[in-house]
Design a protein around this motif. Structure first.
Motif, PDB file in Angstrom:
ATOM      1  N   CYS A  42       0.841  -1.197   0.000  1.00 21.07           N
ATOM      2  CA  CYS A  42       0.000   0.000   0.000  1.00 21.07           C
ATOM      3  C   CYS A  42       0.878   1.249   0.000  1.00 21.07           C
ATOM      4  O   CYS A  42       2.005   1.229   0.499  1.00 21.07           O
ATOM      5  CB  CYS A  42      -0.899   0.020   1.234  1.00 21.07           C
ATOM      6  N   ASN A  44       0.790   3.824   1.795  1.00 23.28           N
ATOM      7  CA  ASN A  44       1.203   4.245   3.134  1.00 23.28           C
ATOM      8  C   ASN A  44       2.257   3.317   3.745  1.00 23.28           C
ATOM      9  O   ASN A  44       2.735   3.565   4.850  1.00 23.28           O
ATOM     10  CB  ASN A  44      -0.005   4.363   4.067  1.00 23.28           C
ATOM     11  N   ILE A  61      -6.554   1.935  -0.525  1.00 25.90           N
ATOM     12  CA  ILE A  61      -6.586   2.160   0.909  1.00 25.90           C
ATOM     13  C   ILE A  61      -7.470   3.390   1.152  1.00 25.90           C
ATOM     14  O   ILE A  61      -8.006   3.976   0.212  1.00 25.90           O
ATOM     15  CB  ILE A  61      -5.163   2.400   1.473  1.00 25.90           C
ATOM     16  N   ASN A  62      -7.592   3.785   2.397  1.00 22.41           N
ATOM     17  CA  ASN A  62      -8.374   4.969   2.721  1.00 22.41           C
ATOM     18  C   ASN A  62      -7.804   6.202   2.020  1.00 22.41           C
ATOM     19  O   ASN A  62      -6.585   6.426   2.029  1.00 22.41           O
ATOM     20  CB  ASN A  62      -8.361   5.169   4.242  1.00 22.41           C
ATOM     21  N   ASP A  63      -8.687   7.004   1.440  1.00 20.37           N
ATOM     22  CA  ASP A  63      -8.250   8.158   0.643  1.00 20.37           C
ATOM     23  C   ASP A  63      -7.294   9.084   1.389  1.00 20.37           C
ATOM     24  O   ASP A  63      -6.385   9.662   0.774  1.00 20.37           O
ATOM     25  CB  ASP A  63      -9.464   8.979   0.195  1.00 20.37           C
ATOM     26  N   ILE A  64      -7.492   9.239   2.676  1.00 18.20           N
ATOM     27  CA  ILE A  64      -6.667  10.167   3.444  1.00 18.20           C
ATOM     28  C   ILE A  64      -5.199   9.773   3.395  1.00 18.20           C
ATOM     29  O   ILE A  64      -4.303  10.615   3.548  1.00 18.20           O
ATOM     30  CB  ILE A  64      -7.160  10.259   4.916  1.00 18.20           C
ATOM     31  N   GLN A  65      -4.927   8.492   3.133  1.00 18.93           N
ATOM     32  CA  GLN A  65      -3.559   7.989   3.126  1.00 18.93           C
ATOM     33  C   GLN A  65      -2.780   8.402   1.880  1.00 18.93           C
ATOM     34  O   GLN A  65      -1.546   8.304   1.868  1.00 18.93           O
ATOM     35  CB  GLN A  65      -3.556   6.450   3.235  1.00 18.93           C
ATOM     36  N   GLU A  67      -4.005  11.358  -0.040  1.00 23.13           N
ATOM     37  CA  GLU A  67      -4.414  12.725  -0.382  1.00 23.13           C
ATOM     38  C   GLU A  67      -3.191  13.596  -0.654  1.00 23.13           C
ATOM     39  O   GLU A  67      -3.252  14.566  -1.423  1.00 23.13           O
ATOM     40  CB  GLU A  67      -5.255  13.313   0.748  1.00 23.13           C
ATOM     41  N   SER A  92     -12.043   7.768  -4.054  1.00 21.70           N
ATOM     42  CA  SER A  92     -13.200   6.882  -4.007  1.00 21.70           C
ATOM     43  C   SER A  92     -14.467   7.431  -4.659  1.00 21.70           C
ATOM     44  O   SER A  92     -14.666   8.642  -4.771  1.00 21.70           O
ATOM     45  CB  SER A  92     -13.525   6.535  -2.552  1.00 21.70           C
ATOM     46  N   TYR A  94     -18.377   6.499  -3.769  1.00 19.18           N
ATOM     47  CA  TYR A  94     -19.254   5.742  -2.884  1.00 19.18           C
ATOM     48  C   TYR A  94     -20.719   5.967  -3.240  1.00 19.18           C
ATOM     49  O   TYR A  94     -21.094   6.986  -3.824  1.00 19.18           O
ATOM     50  CB  TYR A  94     -19.025   6.150  -1.427  1.00 19.18           C
ATOM     51  N   ASN A 153     -12.399  -4.645  -2.900  1.00 17.81           N
ATOM     52  CA  ASN A 153     -12.479  -4.411  -1.453  1.00 17.81           C
ATOM     53  C   ASN A 153     -13.857  -3.857  -1.091  1.00 17.81           C
ATOM     54  O   ASN A 153     -14.293  -2.849  -1.641  1.00 17.81           O
ATOM     55  CB  ASN A 153     -11.413  -3.409  -1.007  1.00 17.81           C
TER      56      ASN A 153
END
Length: 212
Positions: A42, A44, A61-65, A67, A92, A94, A153
């Motif tokens: 990943c 991150n 992974i989570n978008d914040i990772q 950005e 993402s 959603y 995922n």
């Protein structure tokens, strides 16, 4: 009329010189193929890479990772150029997002992918959708015969989500006739009819394998 700031707050440099296509003027990406390396981590986990020639990075992974790529893509160019493959970004889309947010995130995916390609990164871009109708515009920047990546995922828990994912893959196959589709996540028997799909594990699968 106002002049844009020289600081480029809207990241216009990411699509400078690109051919803009489709209803929303996404950057058109080259139909370039890059092979999957032995390992995909990943984004991150980038500090954990030990063997550059055999390890790539992805953004499922989570978008914040990731950005930070939008904020300052140049900061990561030296690292990403050394990798055999970078998959992403994957801002993402959603079900509970308004359409304009999904369009915005899709545009950011294309813009960064374009910028990284121009700057010598071996990149495979990501296709994403929340509703099948999103594929009417979210594939506009891809060319026929391209290589792209997707992730299942969170799409396999509910039969309805699994059905939308499978149907989306079918649309991608018909519209783009891709050379390869790299799927981050679990194997899906429904996709065995395609010979251009290759899987690589997400973070949870890699962690589970190590624990075994």
């Amino acid at each position: 009329m106002h002049n844009l700031s020289s600081e480029d707050p809207f990241r216009l440099r990411y699509t400078k010189g690109a051919k803009l296509v489709g209803k929303y003027q996404f950057a058109q990406l080259s139909a370039i193929h890059h092979c999957l390396p032995a390992e995909m981590l990943c984004f991150n986990e980038r500090s954990h890479i030990k063997d550059m020639p055999d390890c790539g990075l992805h953004c499922f992974i989570n978008d914040i990772q990731f950005e930070c790529l939008w904020s300052n893509c140049d900061r990561y160019l030296n690292l990403l150029r050394k990798l055999p493959l970078f998959i992403g970004p994957d801002f993402s889309a959603y079900l509970d997002m308004e359409e304009w947010r999904r369009i915005y995130n899709c545009g950011r995916n294309y813009a960064i992918a374009n910028y990284l390609t121009v700057n010598g990164v071996n990149i495979v871009p990501v296709a994403t959708w929340a509703f099948l109708s999103d594929l009417d515009w979210s594939l506009d920047g891809f060319q026929e015969g391209c290589t792209l990546a997707i992730s299942n995922n969170g799409c396999l828990r509910e039969p309805s989500s699994r059905k939308v994912f499978t149907a989306g893959v079918d649309i991608i196959q018909r519209k783009l006739k891709p050379k390869a589709i790299y799927v981050c996540g679990k194997h899906m028997p429904e996709l065995n009819c395609y010979d251009n799909i290759k899987y690589f594990p997400n973070f949870s699968e890699r962690k589970f394998r190590k624990e075994k």
